[in-house]
Design a protein around this motif. Sequence first.
Motif, mmCIF file in Angstrom:
data_model
loop_
_atom_site.group_PDB
_atom_site.id
_atom_site.type_symbol
_atom_site.label_atom_id
_atom_site.label_comp_id
_atom_site.label_asym_id
_atom_site.label_seq_id
_atom_site.Cartn_x
_atom_site.Cartn_y
_atom_site.Cartn_z
ATOM 1 N N ILE A 52 0.838 -1.207 0.000
ATOM 2 C CA ILE A 52 0.000 0.000 0.000
ATOM 3 C C ILE A 52 0.869 1.251 0.000
ATOM 4 C CG2 ILE A 52 -1.682 1.340 1.320
ATOM 5 C CD1 ILE A 52 -2.745 -1.358 2.395
ATOM 6 N N LEU A 53 1.865 1.282 0.873
ATOM 7 C CA LEU A 53 2.719 2.460 1.005
ATOM 8 C C LEU A 53 3.509 2.752 -0.269
ATOM 9 C CD1 LEU A 53 4.142 2.039 4.631
ATOM 10 C CD2 LEU A 53 2.207 3.401 3.886
ATOM 11 N N SER A 54 3.903 1.696 -0.964
ATOM 12 C CA SER A 54 4.685 1.874 -2.197
ATOM 13 C C SER A 54 3.794 2.051 -3.419
ATOM 14 C CB SER A 54 5.595 0.660 -2.404
ATOM 15 O OG SER A 54 4.824 -0.504 -2.629
ATOM 16 N N LYS A 55 2.458 2.034 -3.209
ATOM 17 C CA LYS A 55 1.486 2.175 -4.292
ATOM 18 C C LYS A 55 1.658 1.092 -5.356
ATOM 19 C CE LYS A 55 1.029 7.139 -3.610
ATOM 20 N NZ LYS A 55 1.079 8.491 -4.220
ATOM 21 N N GLY A 56 2.115 -0.064 -4.907
ATOM 22 C CA GLY A 56 2.283 -1.179 -5.820
ATOM 23 C C GLY A 56 3.405 -1.000 -6.814
ATOM 24 N N SER A 57 4.316 -0.066 -6.515
ATOM 25 C CA SER A 57 5.409 0.242 -7.444
ATOM 26 C C SER A 57 6.741 -0.216 -6.866
ATOM 27 C CB SER A 57 5.445 1.747 -7.723
ATOM 28 O OG SER A 57 6.624 2.103 -8.405
ATOM 29 N N TRP A 58 7.442 -1.076 -7.604
ATOM 30 C CA TRP A 58 8.761 -1.536 -7.175
ATOM 31 C C TRP A 58 9.752 -0.377 -7.159
ATOM 32 C CZ3 TRP A 58 10.700 -5.351 -4.601
ATOM 33 C CH2 TRP A 58 12.063 -5.641 -4.671
ATOM 34 N N GLU A 59 9.605 0.545 -8.123
ATOM 35 C CA GLU A 59 10.490 1.717 -8.181
ATOM 36 C C GLU A 59 10.302 2.610 -6.962
ATOM 37 O OE1 GLU A 59 8.533 0.729 -10.635
ATOM 38 O OE2 GLU A 59 10.053 -0.084 -12.019
ATOM 39 N N ALA A 60 9.046 2.819 -6.578
ATOM 40 C CA ALA A 60 8.772 3.644 -5.395
ATOM 41 C C ALA A 60 9.306 2.990 -4.136
ATOM 42 C CB ALA A 60 7.260 3.886 -5.262
ATOM 43 N N LEU A 61 9.236 1.668 -4.080
ATOM 44 C CA LEU A 61 9.750 0.936 -2.925
ATOM 45 C C LEU A 61 11.258 1.109 -2.809
ATOM 46 C CD1 LEU A 61 9.284 -1.007 -0.582
ATOM 47 C CD2 LEU A 61 9.478 -2.899 -2.205
ATOM 48 N N PHE A 119 -18.862 9.515 0.056
ATOM 49 C CA PHE A 119 -19.094 10.851 0.598
ATOM 50 C C PHE A 119 -17.916 11.815 0.463
ATOM 51 C CE2 PHE A 119 -21.652 7.887 3.298
ATOM 52 C CZ PHE A 119 -22.885 8.216 2.759
ATOM 53 N N ALA A 120 -16.703 11.311 0.319
ATOM 54 C CA ALA A 120 -15.537 12.200 0.266
ATOM 55 C C ALA A 120 -14.917 12.275 -1.123
ATOM 56 C CB ALA A 120 -14.480 11.745 1.278
ATOM 57 N N GLY A 121 -15.483 11.542 -2.070
ATOM 58 C CA GLY A 121 -14.988 11.608 -3.445
ATOM 59 C C GLY A 121 -13.630 10.976 -3.653
ATOM 60 N N GLU A 122 -13.198 10.124 -2.698
ATOM 61 C CA GLU A 122 -11.911 9.457 -2.870
ATOM 62 C C GLU A 122 -12.064 8.257 -3.807
ATOM 63 O OE1 GLU A 122 -9.901 8.439 0.737
ATOM 64 O OE2 GLU A 122 -10.199 10.423 1.633
ATOM 65 N N GLU A 123 -10.985 7.942 -4.470
ATOM 66 C CA GLU A 123 -10.988 6.812 -5.396
ATOM 67 C C GLU A 123 -10.323 5.613 -4.732
ATOM 68 O OE1 GLU A 123 -9.554 5.787 -9.992
ATOM 69 O OE2 GLU A 123 -9.120 7.736 -9.083
ATOM 70 N N PHE A 124 -11.001 4.483 -4.778
ATOM 71 C CA PHE A 124 -10.448 3.254 -4.207
ATOM 72 C C PHE A 124 -9.561 2.607 -5.266
ATOM 73 C CE2 PHE A 124 -11.609 -0.920 -1.803
ATOM 74 C CZ PHE A 124 -10.394 -0.829 -1.128
ATOM 75 N N LEU A 125 -8.249 2.774 -5.111
ATOM 76 C CA LEU A 125 -7.286 2.374 -6.142
ATOM 77 C C LEU A 125 -6.922 0.899 -6.026
ATOM 78 C CD1 LEU A 125 -5.077 5.561 -5.853
ATOM 79 C CD2 LEU A 125 -6.804 5.075 -7.596
ATOM 80 N N TRP A 126 -6.422 0.355 -7.120
ATOM 81 C CA TRP A 126 -6.166 -1.088 -7.182
ATOM 82 C C TRP A 126 -5.159 -1.546 -6.144
ATOM 83 C CZ3 TRP A 126 -1.422 -3.296 -8.050
ATOM 84 C CH2 TRP A 126 -0.404 -2.441 -8.484
ATOM 85 N N TYR A 127 -4.101 -0.757 -5.907
ATOM 86 C CA TYR A 127 -3.068 -1.179 -4.956
ATOM 87 C C TYR A 127 -3.593 -1.135 -3.525
ATOM 88 C CZ TYR A 127 -2.203 3.845 -4.245
ATOM 89 O OH TYR A 127 -2.344 5.179 -3.962
ATOM 90 N N GLN A 128 -4.571 -0.243 -3.249
ATOM 91 C CA GLN A 128 -5.197 -0.221 -1.932
ATOM 92 C C GLN A 128 -6.046 -1.470 -1.712
ATOM 93 O OE1 GLN A 128 -7.226 3.534 -2.455
ATOM 94 N NE2 GLN A 128 -5.779 4.612 -1.131
ATOM 95 N N MET A 129 -6.755 -1.882 -2.756
ATOM 96 C CA MET A 129 -7.583 -3.073 -2.655
ATOM 97 C C MET A 129 -6.728 -4.321 -2.456
ATOM 98 S SD MET A 129 -10.415 -4.549 -5.355
ATOM 99 C CE MET A 129 -11.391 -3.055 -5.223
ATOM 100 N N VAL A 130 -5.681 -4.463 -3.272
ATOM 101 C CA VAL A 130 -4.812 -5.637 -3.172
ATOM 102 C C VAL A 130 -4.089 -5.664 -1.832
ATOM 103 C CG1 VAL A 130 -2.791 -6.796 -4.149
ATOM 104 C CG2 VAL A 130 -4.510 -5.802 -5.676
ATOM 105 N N GLY A 131 -3.484 -4.535 -1.463
ATOM 106 C CA GLY A 131 -2.764 -4.476 -0.192
ATOM 107 C C GLY A 131 -3.678 -4.673 0.993
#
Length: 313
Positions: A142-151, A271-283
């Motif tokens: 989740i913290l790396s947003k599913g990105s190996w580069e970000a990790l 209610f807050a207009g946030e998007e539930f992203l794929w890496y949040q769901m998987v993580g």
Amino acid sequence: MKTIEKNSSAYLLLVLANAIWGGNFVIGRLGAEYFPPITFSLLRWGVAFLLLTPFLAKPLLRDFKVLWKHRYILLLLSVTGVAGYNTIIYFSLHFTTSINASLVNSVTPLFIGVFSFFMLKERLSGWQAAGMILSVIGIVFILSKGSWEALLAFRFNPGDLFVLVAVVAWSIYSIVIKKYAKVLPAFTTLYVTSFVGILILMPLSFLELSLGEAEVIFNRESLLILSYVGCFASIVAFLSWNTGVAKTGAAKSGIFINLLPVFAALFATLFAGEEFLWYQMVGGVIVLIGVVLSSHKKETTEKNGRIPLSVAK
């Protein structure tokens, strides 16, 4: 038939508590537009304390001796559970989404397991160890947003890291509560720790408002936000949770904590207009599987019948 109805009502209370706490992450995110974090936490517990006073002033006199005897424990609980955890969470929501914050927060049971091992000398089972490892993988994902580069570059959102700090504070609180649950009365402990937390937060709030550019905005929306966090998240959820735990037992009720990030994600999307992203769901799924694995142990019967203490999230 009565047993089924009793359990059904208890389960509904447990679901209600986690729905309110899940909403608290979304409301906390919205509240960041009106209140700086320390002042927000101060106002939240100020509202809660005022609402509790008519009901707990007399019981406080009855429990005063035992509370005073454990005054340093109450101070620790106030620092970690009231002033610490909530303030850090509200601070984190200035930098991260309520969905991310709630997902990272869901690793709390695993931190409690680790601290129990080192502080209470409780043994970790193979299931618990496997669950912890899996949940850590989920949090990193989740913290790396599913990105190996970000990790590799360690470009994590600072808000998510603040949530981990808050989780540490809450875990310490939970361990202390677990150790003293047999001697500390639940409701007057909440009442006293909220008051002590207010005393701790007041000078910090003054510094926050005087030294920074932060300002407090009072309008219809901000007052509704304060009403929610002060009444529902701090009192209604607490009472619902403790009543549900008393009826079902700690072992069965613990699994309901996993509903918190589910409700937070649902409310944030609606209610807050946030998007539930794929890496949040998987993580998030990885974390929840890890938490369930770590909870795979034989249920134990609560001989003392005490309700586990808690500060509403």
